[in-house]
Enzyme design. Sequence first.
Site: not given
Length: 142
Positions: A70, A77-79
């Site tokens: 992620n 950041i893929c959050l």
Amino acid sequence: MSTPARKRLMRDFKRLQQDPPAGISGAPQDNNIMLWNAVIFGPDDTPWDGEDYPNKPPTVRFVSRMFHPNIYADGSICLDILQNQWSPIYDVAAILTSIQSLLCDPNPNSPANSEAARMFSENKREYNRRVREVVEQSWTAD
């Protein structure tokens, strides 16, 4: 136990206390020189000055190379809470805790790094080896 890393970090900490750069503070956490907390304020009139926070999520990215399902190559950041699930109720502690949780419990179904996501799902031993390798390289990188 005094290692070269600990000695260097103590010297860095003393220097930071004596001559702190403008807008920056940092210190070891709970008398552990290997674990630090830091605050960096963005300069005024830049994208980093934080005027949109807390109404919009802060821009958060890793500056060291990461191998994680992620985390994009540029460190972003893929959050969900940093994107479409943002709420002003989240504070810095919630953001950092969410990132820490993501590091330990990746979401391979929403990959930013497809190779890491595939490896995490198909070969955890190799994934863990690769993560350790990238972390160790970051310690020696200039």
